[in-house]
Design an enzyme around this catalytic site. Sequence first.
Site, PDB file in Angstrom:
ATOM      1  N   LYS A 117       0.842  -1.202   0.000  1.00  0.00           N
ATOM      2  CA  LYS A 117       0.000   0.000   0.000  1.00  0.00           C
ATOM      3  C   LYS A 117       0.877   1.252   0.000  1.00  0.00           C
ATOM      4  O   LYS A 117       0.543   2.259  -0.633  1.00  0.00           O
ATOM      5  CB  LYS A 117      -0.938  -0.007   1.197  1.00  0.00           C
ATOM      6  CG  LYS A 117      -1.940  -1.170   1.222  1.00  0.00           C
ATOM      7  CD  LYS A 117      -2.870  -1.037   2.414  1.00  0.00           C
ATOM      8  CE  LYS A 117      -3.760  -2.256   2.578  1.00  0.00           C
ATOM      9  NZ  LYS A 117      -3.005  -3.439   3.062  1.00  0.00           N
ATOM     10  N   CYS A 237      -7.888  -6.771   7.568  1.00  0.00           N
ATOM     11  CA  CYS A 237      -8.115  -7.980   6.768  1.00  0.00           C
ATOM     12  C   CYS A 237      -8.936  -8.983   7.573  1.00  0.00           C
ATOM     13  O   CYS A 237      -8.792 -10.194   7.427  1.00  0.00           O
ATOM     14  CB  CYS A 237      -6.794  -8.590   6.299  1.00  0.00           C
ATOM     15  SG  CYS A 237      -5.654  -9.046   7.626  1.00  0.00           S
TER      16      CYS A 237
END
Length: 297
Positions: A117, A237
């Site tokens: 990211k 997640c």
Amino acid sequence: MEFSASHPFYTHFEKIYGARWSNLFAALMKSEQQVARQNSLSPIGDLQTKKWTVFPQKAELPGCFWIPTGETCQPERNPDELLDVYIMDPASVMVARALDVQAGDRVLDMCAAPGGKSLVMIEALKEEGEIFCNDLSPERRERLKKVIQQYVPRSIRDRVWVTGKDGVQFGLKEPGSFDRVLLDAPCSGERHILENKAAQEEWSPRRTEHLAARQYSLLSAALLAVRSGGRIVYSTCSISPAENDEVVRKLLKKKKDAVKLLEAPLGVDGERTEFGVAYLPDHCGFGPLYFAVIEKS
């Protein structure tokens, strides 16, 4: 790996997801679909000439190519010795893009490792701005440093800072100093639990409760660290609502007029939740990943 339907983990999420749980559980037990994301900071060759197969890229995933399940992709070095592609979950790309980093921004990636990211955001900064890639774990931080060295030109690394603070410290010591903050919070990571027998034996709902408290502390710190009008993306997640929408709900309830919930962009096969978007593998083949977009008033 065999997994008992009477295990507390299984019954806990069966209560949450009901009839959907059996399909979601089966999808979590399979390998997730990934993408090869081009490194735009380095001269890019034609990926179609690779020996591995790629699927056409999606509009929501620029520079990304689907890797078919069961096939592998090995990054290769470009003439400048930087790697050409980074392998990652496509939902992670969409989360980083949801932060809407602009050239010249001062960005904080609060829990940055392994770094995929961060790379998306570093590219968005272009020729200006700076990013602080933070991770408390020394081992994960070393992996993060290696990723930056492998993918980011030396001229740009001068504006990339790798730090090892507890994320809460950014809110306490640097209030209002960032334009954008990404909090990819430490979470249960149920897919990884299913891959680890020891983790299965240690799992209990109480672990989720403890993590949710930590996640809220970090999200509150992110709110302190970002400037007025700045943006936060909160992500995990996890498939647990307690670590996702409920953490955001708590922030909205406690901070009231200090925060504004923005509509999270709905990318490839995402599902709307009360406050954000979730990517669940029984629906899209990748994830799980949840995120919400928040603006500081």
